[in-house]
Design an enzyme around this catalytic site. Structure first.
Site, PDB file in Angstrom:
ATOM      1  CD  GLU A  67     101.890 -23.366  30.646  1.00 19.62           C
ATOM      2  OE1 GLU A  67     100.774 -22.853  30.439  1.00 19.62           O
ATOM      3  OE2 GLU A  67     102.725 -22.866  31.419  1.00 19.62           O
ATOM      4  NE  ARG A  85     103.851  -6.011  30.419  1.00 23.63           N
ATOM      5  CZ  ARG A  85     102.547  -6.230  30.311  1.00 23.63           C
ATOM      6  NH1 ARG A  85     101.689  -5.407  30.880  1.00 23.63           N
ATOM      7  NH2 ARG A  85     102.079  -7.271  29.655  1.00 23.63           N
ATOM      8  CE  LYS A 133     104.400 -16.651  28.667  1.00 23.03           C
ATOM      9  NZ  LYS A 133     105.151 -15.645  27.917  1.00 23.03           N
TER      10      LYS A 133
END
Length: 665
Positions: A200, A291, A116
Site C-alpha cells: 500500500e 473481534r 486484507k
C-alpha cells in the site's frame, strides 16, 4: 443468556470477560497452559482446564484442545477474547460443528476480513474509501516489487492476514524492498500461518482512527463512535483515546456511516472494529478487526456500556440492546498500555518476575484491566502487555490530568517496563494539544526516551534517605527482639569515636560509582552529594513510600528493594541503583568479542557464516520473541569468528550467539 462459557484466552482480557460474566450470573471456565497454572484468570474463573505446555502453539492455539475443554466442562459457548484464535475462521466453524456457540462473528465474515486483499475488494464494492495499493493474488517478489514501483515509494508492506503490527514493514528505498518482503512474509507466517502480503501507499502523517461497530442476527447494525489510536510504536498502539480529538463532525459522521456499511456488507454479527487512516480531511479503510479490541474500554467509558455483555447477548440470539439514536457519548477517555519492554532498546520485550506491583485505586474515573499480580512471572511465550490503565473525565484536558496521575501512582519493579515512557508521552505538550499522527513517537523518540544519564543528586539523596530509614527500622526491630533493647550496639546513627558521626554509601549504575556521605544531625541528615551538601530528612512508610524533605522541598516518592538493587520512583520516572560492595572484586570483563541475546527467544534466521567479514550495522541473526522478530546487527566492522546457535534453537537472554572480532582501527 448462557449458563456457562469457556474463555479461550489469558491475561487481562480473560479477567475482563470473567468479571462481566460473573455480573450476569454466567459461570466461567478458563483454559491455561502449564506456564499459567497460577495466573490471575485461572484463579478468578469458576473452573479451569489445563490444555498444554507453555508455548502457545501447543496450548492456546490448539483449537481441538480448547473445544474438548469446553465440552468436558459443559460450557455452551466459547469466547475467544483477542489474539490467539479470535480471528480464526476454522476455529469458529469447528466450534459450531461441535454444537457450541462461538461468541464472535460468522466464520464467513472472519474469512472475508481476515484477508486484507479480499476485505479491500469488498469495501471497494461497498463504497468505503481505500488507500491506493496492490491487493492481488500474485505473491512473487518480482510482482510485488513491480506493484511497489507503480504505487510509488514510500510503501507499506503488510501481512494480508492478522494485525497488531506483525508482518509489517515501511520501505522508503527500493533497495530495501526485497528484505522487507522476505521479513514480513516470514513474520506473518509465524504469527498467522499465512505469508501472503499486500503493498500500500505509505501515508506520510496520517492519524489512525477506528470505529467500534456492533451487529446482531436480526439485521441491526450500529456504531459506538470512534477511537484515536495514532500513538504507536512498531505499528502497535500505546495510548488510545475516545472520542478522537479535533475530528470535524462531518468527517466523524461519514466515518461512522462507512463503518456500519462495512459491517453490513459482510453480514457481520457481534463486536468489530473498522480501522481508518485519516489525512487532509479524507479517511481510508485499513482493515476490519473481527473481534473485541484491546482498546475497547475507552468506548465503554464514554458510552457507559459493557461491550462484553453486548457480545454475550448477541451471541445468545438477542437483538442489540440499543438503537443508534439511543447511543450517546459523554466526556473523554484514555487508555495506556503497560508493557514489559525496554523502550531504550527499541522496545525489546522483557521477561522476568514481578517483585512489586501496585496500581492506583479504581473509582468512577479510573479503571485498571490487568492479568498479572505481584509475584507473577512474565513469560517469553506470550504478548508482553501487563495491564491497561483507563481513565475518564468530563473533557480531554481533565481526562489527561487523570491519566498522568494514574501513571505516576503505578509502581512496578522486577523487570523493565514502558511506564516511564508512558509518563513522558502523557506529559508531552504536543500530545496535550491533540490531533497527533502515527509518526509522532518516532519523531519525538529522543525527547520521550532520552539517553540515560547518571543518577542525579536528588535520586542519590532519596536512595540514601531510604537506606538510612531502612537501617533505623531494622535496628529498632532487632532491639525490641533482643534481651537488652537499650544496648548501644543497636544504634544505627553512625557514631564514631573522635570523629563526626557519618555513614558512607557508594551507589552504582551504568555510568559508574556515585559516593554519598550522610552525617547525622539533630533534625535529620546532612548529605554530601557529588555537587554539594544538602539538608534532608525523611519518614518511611511500610509500603516503601518515602516522605522526604531536601533543602526545604518536600516530595513523596517510592523506593523499592529489588534484590540487591534499589528502584527510585520519582514523579513517574524510575532510576535503578546498585550498592557498591568493596568486599567483592570488580568485574572488568567487557562484552567485546561477543554478541549476546537481548532477550529469550528462538533463532529464526542466521544471515552470516563463520569467517564472514561484515561492516558495522550488517544484520547477523534474527530472533523471534513474544510474537515479534528482532534483528541483531554487527556492532562494528569485523569478522564473525564463530556461530554458537543454529536456526530453530531456543536461546536464553544474555547467551553469546556468536563470537565477533572487531577490525582494528
Amino acid at each position: 443468556m448462557f449458563s456457562k462459557i469457556l474463555i479461550a484466552n489469558r491475561g487481562e482480557i480473560a479477567c475482563r470477560i470473567i468479571a462481566t460474566a460473573r455480573r450476569l450470573g454466567v459461570a466461567t471456565v478458563a483454559v491455561h497452559s502449564e506456564a499459567d497454572r497460577r495466573a490471575r484468570h485461572v484463579a478468578l474463573a469458576d473452573e479451569a482446564v489445563l490444555i498444554g505446555p507453555a508455548p502457545a502453539a501447543e496450548s492456546y492455539l490448539c483449537a481441538d484442545k480448547v473445544i474438548a475443554a469446553a465440552k468436558r466442562s459443559g460450557a455452551e459457548a466459547i469466547h475467544p477474547g483477542y489474539g490467539f484464535l479470535s480471528e480464526n475462521a476454522a476455529f469458529a466453524e469447528a466450534i459450531e460443528a461441535a454444537g457450541l456457540v462461538f461468541i464472535g462473528p460468522p466464520a464467513e465474515a472472519i474469512r472475508a476480513m481476515g484477508s486484507k486483499a479480499t476485505s479491500k475488494a469488498l469495501m471497494d464494492q461497498a463504497g468505503v474509501p481505500l488507500v491506493p495499493g496492490y491487493h492481488g493474488a500474485d505473491q512473487d517478489p518480482v510482482g510485488l516489487a513491480r506493484a511497489a514501483q507503480e504505487i510509488g515509494f514510500p510503501v507499506l508492506v503488510k501481512a494480508s492476514a492478522g494485525g497488531g503490527g506483525k508482518g509489517m514493514r515501511v520501505v522508503h528505498d527500493p533497495a530495501d524492498l526485497g528484505a522487507a518482503i522476505e521479513g514480513a512474509g516470514r513474520e506473518a507466517k509465524a504469527a498467522f500461518g499465512d505469508d501472503r502480503l499486500l503493498i500500500e501507499k505509505y501515508l506520510g502523517r496520517p492519524r489512525h482512527v477506528e470505529v467500534q461497530v456492533f451487529a446482531d442476527a436480526h439485521g441491526n447494525a450500529v456504531h459506538l463512535f470512534e477511537r484515536d489510536c495514532s500513538l504507536q510504536r512498531r505499528h502497535q498502539k500505546v495510548i488510545e483515546e475516545a472520542p478522537a480529538p479535533d475530528l470535524p463532525d462531518e468527517v466523524r459522521q461519514r466515518m461512522g456511516a462507512a463503518a456500519v456499511a462495512a459491517a453490513r456488507a459482510i453480514g457481520y454479527r457481534g463486536a468489530g472494529t473498522v480501522e481508518f487512516l485519516c489525512q487532509d480531511g479524507g479517511f481510508f479503510f485499513i482493515e476490519m478487526n473481527t473481534r473485541l479490541q484491546v482498546e475497547h474500554p475507552v468506548t465503554e467509558m464514554i458510552t457507559g456500556l459493557d461491550l462484553v455483555e453486548w457480545q454475550l447477548r448477541v451471541a445468545a440470539g438477542e437483538p442489540l440492546p440499543l438503537a443508534q439514536e439511543a447511543i450517546t457519548a459523554t466526556g473523554h477517555a484514555f487508555e495506556a498500555r503497560l508493557y514489559a519492554e525496554d523502550p531504550g532498546r527499541d522496545f525489546l520485550p522483557a521477561a522476568g518476575w514481578i517483585s512489586h506491583l501496585a496500581f492506583p485505586p479504581a473509582d468512577p474515573h479510573t479503571r485498571i484491566d490487568s492479568g498479572v499480580v505481584e509475584g507473577d512471572r512474565v513469560s517469553v511465550h506470550y504478548d508482553p502487555m501487563l495491564a491497561k490503565l483507563i481513565v475518564w473525565d468530563r473533557d480531554r484536558a481533565s481526562a489527561l490530568r487523570r491519566l498522568k496521575s494514574a501513571l505516576a501512582a503505578t509502581r512496578l519493579a522486577g523487570l523493565e517496563t514502558n511506564l516511564a515512557f508512558l509518563n513522558a508521552v502523557a506529559g508531552h505538550p504536543a500530545f496535550a494539544r491533540g490531533g497527533i499522527d502515527t509518526g509522532f513517537l518516532d519523531r519525538e523518540r529522543e525527547t520521550l526516551i532520552p539517553e540515560s544519564g547518571p543518577a542525579d543528586d536528588t535520586t542519590l539523596a532519596l536512595a540514601t534517605l531510604y537506606l538510612l530509614k531502612e537501617r533505623a527500622v531494622l535496628a529498632r526491630t532487632r532491639a525490641a527482639a533482643s534481651t537488652d533493647p537499650t544496648s548501644p550496639w543497636h544504634d544505627s546513627g553512625g557514631w564514631r569515636l573522635n570523629d563526626d558521626n557519618h555513614t558512607d554509601f557508594v551507589f552504582t549504575d551504568a555510568h559508574g560509582r556515585h559516593p554519598v556521605v550522610a552525617h547525622d544531625r539533630p533534625r535529620g541528615h546532612e548529605l554530601e552529594l557529588p555537587s554539594g551538601r544538602v539538608q534532608a530528612s525523611a519518614e518511611l512508610e511500610p509500603d516503601g513510600t518515602l516522605l522526604a524533605e531536601i533543602d526545604g522541598l518536600r516530595r513523596t516518592v517510592t523506593v523499592l528493594r529489588d534484590g540487591a538493587e534499589l528502584l527510585v520512583i520519582n514523579a513517574g520516572r524510575q532510576h535503578r541503583l546498585g550498592l557498591f560492595d568493596p568486599a567483592k572484586a570488580d568485574d572488568d570483563e567487557t562484552a567485546g568479542g561477543r554478541l549476546a541475546a537481548p532477550m529469550p527467544g528462538k533463532v529464526v534466521k542466521v544471515l552470516v557464516g563463520a569467517g564472514t567479514e561484515v561492516s558495522a550495522g550488517t544484520p547477523l541473526i534474527v530472533l523471534e520473541a513474544m510474537k515479534m522478530e528482532h534483528t541483531l546487527i554487527a556492532p562494528a566492522d569485523g569478522v564473525v569468528a564463530a556461530l554458537h546457535y543454529a536456526v530453530g534453537e531456543q536461546v536464553d537472554e544474555g547467551v553469546d550467539l556468536l563470537a565477533f572480532e572487531a577490525r582494528p582501527e
